[in-house]
Design a protein around this motif. Sequence first.
Motif, mmCIF file in Angstrom:
data_model
loop_
_atom_site.group_PDB
_atom_site.id
_atom_site.type_symbol
_atom_site.label_atom_id
_atom_site.label_comp_id
_atom_site.label_asym_id
_atom_site.label_seq_id
_atom_site.Cartn_x
_atom_site.Cartn_y
_atom_site.Cartn_z
ATOM 1 N N ASP A 133 0.855 -1.187 0.000
ATOM 2 C CA ASP A 133 0.000 0.000 0.000
ATOM 3 C C ASP A 133 0.891 1.237 0.000
ATOM 4 N N ALA A 134 1.493 1.512 -1.170
ATOM 5 C CA ALA A 134 2.450 2.613 -1.335
ATOM 6 C C ALA A 134 2.338 3.113 -2.774
ATOM 7 N N PRO A 135 2.940 4.255 -3.082
ATOM 8 C CA PRO A 135 2.849 4.776 -4.453
ATOM 9 C C PRO A 135 3.433 3.816 -5.490
ATOM 10 N N HIS A 136 2.725 3.683 -6.609
ATOM 11 C CA HIS A 136 3.150 2.842 -7.727
ATOM 12 C C HIS A 136 2.968 3.591 -9.037
ATOM 13 N N ARG A 137 3.630 3.104 -10.072
ATOM 14 C CA ARG A 137 3.481 3.635 -11.423
ATOM 15 C C ARG A 137 2.842 2.582 -12.317
ATOM 16 N N VAL A 138 2.057 3.041 -13.290
ATOM 17 C CA VAL A 138 1.607 2.161 -14.363
ATOM 18 C C VAL A 138 2.578 2.332 -15.525
ATOM 19 N N VAL A 139 3.060 1.213 -16.057
ATOM 20 C CA VAL A 139 3.987 1.217 -17.185
ATOM 21 C C VAL A 139 3.287 0.614 -18.399
ATOM 22 N N ALA A 140 3.264 1.354 -19.507
ATOM 23 C CA ALA A 140 2.673 0.875 -20.758
ATOM 24 C C ALA A 140 3.805 0.421 -21.678
ATOM 25 N N ILE A 141 3.655 -0.779 -22.267
ATOM 26 C CA ILE A 141 4.735 -1.387 -23.056
ATOM 27 C C ILE A 141 4.206 -1.752 -24.435
ATOM 28 N N ASP A 142 4.821 -1.190 -25.469
ATOM 29 C CA ASP A 142 4.491 -1.522 -26.851
ATOM 30 C C ASP A 142 5.546 -2.493 -27.356
ATOM 31 N N HIS B 37 13.886 4.835 -26.079
ATOM 32 C CA HIS B 37 12.823 3.827 -26.084
ATOM 33 C C HIS B 37 12.033 3.797 -24.784
ATOM 34 N N SER B 38 12.361 4.662 -23.848
ATOM 35 C CA SER B 38 11.607 4.700 -22.595
ATOM 36 C C SER B 38 11.511 6.132 -22.106
ATOM 37 N N ALA B 39 10.431 6.432 -21.397
ATOM 38 C CA ALA B 39 10.233 7.783 -20.865
ATOM 39 C C ALA B 39 9.238 7.733 -19.722
ATOM 40 N N ALA B 40 9.429 8.624 -18.761
ATOM 41 C CA ALA B 40 8.495 8.785 -17.651
ATOM 42 C C ALA B 40 7.713 10.074 -17.850
ATOM 43 N N TYR B 41 6.466 10.053 -17.452
ATOM 44 C CA TYR B 41 5.537 11.164 -17.692
ATOM 45 C C TYR B 41 6.083 12.494 -17.178
ATOM 46 N N ALA C 121 -5.686 4.470 -12.355
ATOM 47 C CA ALA C 121 -6.299 4.781 -13.647
ATOM 48 C C ALA C 121 -5.710 6.060 -14.222
ATOM 49 N N SER C 122 -5.430 7.046 -13.380
ATOM 50 C CA SER C 122 -4.832 8.290 -13.873
ATOM 51 C C SER C 122 -3.390 8.065 -14.306
ATOM 52 N N SER C 123 -2.672 7.211 -13.589
ATOM 53 C CA SER C 123 -1.296 6.895 -13.982
ATOM 54 C C SER C 123 -1.290 6.164 -15.316
ATOM 55 N N ARG C 124 -2.297 5.321 -15.553
ATOM 56 C CA ARG C 124 -2.388 4.634 -16.842
ATOM 57 C C ARG C 124 -2.614 5.633 -17.977
ATOM 58 N N ALA C 125 -3.493 6.619 -17.774
ATOM 59 C CA ALA C 125 -3.754 7.631 -18.796
ATOM 60 C C ALA C 125 -2.468 8.393 -19.130
ATOM 61 N N GLU C 126 -1.672 8.687 -18.122
ATOM 62 C CA GLU C 126 -0.407 9.380 -18.355
ATOM 63 C C GLU C 126 0.579 8.489 -19.108
ATOM 64 N N ALA C 127 0.619 7.199 -18.744
ATOM 65 C CA ALA C 127 1.505 6.273 -19.447
ATOM 66 C C ALA C 127 1.093 6.149 -20.913
ATOM 67 N N ASP C 128 -0.216 6.105 -21.181
ATOM 68 C CA ASP C 128 -0.702 6.018 -22.560
ATOM 69 C C ASP C 128 -0.286 7.241 -23.372
ATOM 70 N N GLU C 129 -0.433 8.423 -22.785
ATOM 71 C CA GLU C 129 -0.074 9.647 -23.497
ATOM 72 C C GLU C 129 1.425 9.685 -23.787
ATOM 73 N N THR C 130 2.226 9.281 -22.814
ATOM 74 C CA THR C 130 3.679 9.260 -23.013
ATOM 75 C C THR C 130 4.060 8.237 -24.074
#
Length: 512
Positions: free
Chosen positions: A298-307, A405-409, A384-393
Amino acid sequence: MTTVQGVVDRVGPTLLHAVVVPDEAVAVTDVVIAEPGRHAAAGDLLLGVAANTAKEAAALVQMAGEHKAAGVVLKPPIASSVQRAARSAGVALIEVHGQTAWAQLVWLLRTVLDAAESENDEGDDPASGALGDLFRLADAVAAMVDAPVTIEDANSRVLAYSARQDITDPARVSTIMGRRQPDEVLAKFRSKGVFRQLSKGRSAIFVPAQADGTLPRLIVPIRMGGELLGSMWAVVRDRVSDERSAAFADAGPVVALHLLRRRARTDAQRRRFAETLRGLLDGTGSPRLAVAELGLPDAPHRVVAIDAAGRAPSGEVDAEGVRLALFDRITTGFSRLRAVAELDGVLYAVVGKDSWPKFAETLTAHDMPPLVAAGSATEIGALASSRAEADETLLLLRAGLLEGHSAAYEQAWTVLALHRAAAAAGSAGVAELGPIPVLRKADEDGTSCYVDTLYAWLRHPGDPRAAAEELRIHPNTLRYRIRKIVELTGVSLEDPDIRMALLVQLVTLRWV
């Protein structure tokens, strides 16, 4: 759950002795060689390889207590001060026989943990008693062929290995320690045509000893219904008899049944985890359920989107195959994440706030790397908001608007700001106003580059040399083109508002 006392009981008093056992049992999750400067994780059983003095051992025990490790394993003698430190820290203290090799102890303890995990996974499955777990099966096959055996999946990852280690070489040691055949070992056997024979055959393959000291191997493909599920490898001294070789091959179907059942169980578990994660990503899931089901702190996490396809042209990469391989690597390989799911052809993983850089580095360390984008760190309930940011990035990476080949929001804010402004201006038809359509029409025949020239000139105000360098032309050529632009459009580039409006239009053309 396997506790420290459970590990000691399984190994036996000949090798291990529990010196200090806390009242509160802690589950052992992994066996780790303690290294200076490296912190333990909760549940680690630390091997004090470098703890050569009582002071160093006591410091290791104290660190283990601070990070809620399961216990510390030391060679005798264990000073009374170290025992007091263990009781004070609430950490189990285990003494291993003084003549035991640390490498062998790692093998043995991991065998115990894997066997215990397999038994827990099997539960009350009536078939489990008939087939046994893979480690018991490896021991049985080793007795059959009279040689140490490893059972590997189709990606050369070690699933199980026999307890006997009387015949070994560096290749086997590195394979078991790393839980997969190292690249250099794979290349060695690939050059011998081993994997080509595995992909086509069913009988045992004998590979003679090699000049670098690698001992002979007897290898059997594990197949079911024409599909190659994995292989069994035995380290032998020389060619074995036809009877033993045939018996080794005959064990393949039994192992195949076990691998199929294991895969079915793993697939069902993955589907359950993926469904839980999808609920989090679309904002409909329960954070409390996710914490329990996916093992997320129960701590901060990031959503990572991978193509998976990366920037390769369409059709040149088997995106589905690469995506499956990436999914497998993430869930069973370097990170062993549960929180992984696929949505609309994109893989999503949830990683800890600070583990993102290493995660991205590991994923992209290949000849044809995937594109990996991370949303900002947030609480579990706001993924869900972290996912939206990962999608935009990820969209910016796909378009080539972000380098690498990688970037953080949060690191891509300048590109995000320009892209959002350009998107809003584009939908309002801003680029169709004023002189820009005239310049675009003039560029259509390919003899001029007015639009690119004006964009570079506006991006480098007062520095024609920098603008010319960006365009790879002489500064005099740049000046000539700017004069032609003024003649063609009749605009005054001395007016700051005109320059700002033109730049907004050109950014819109470039970034949308």
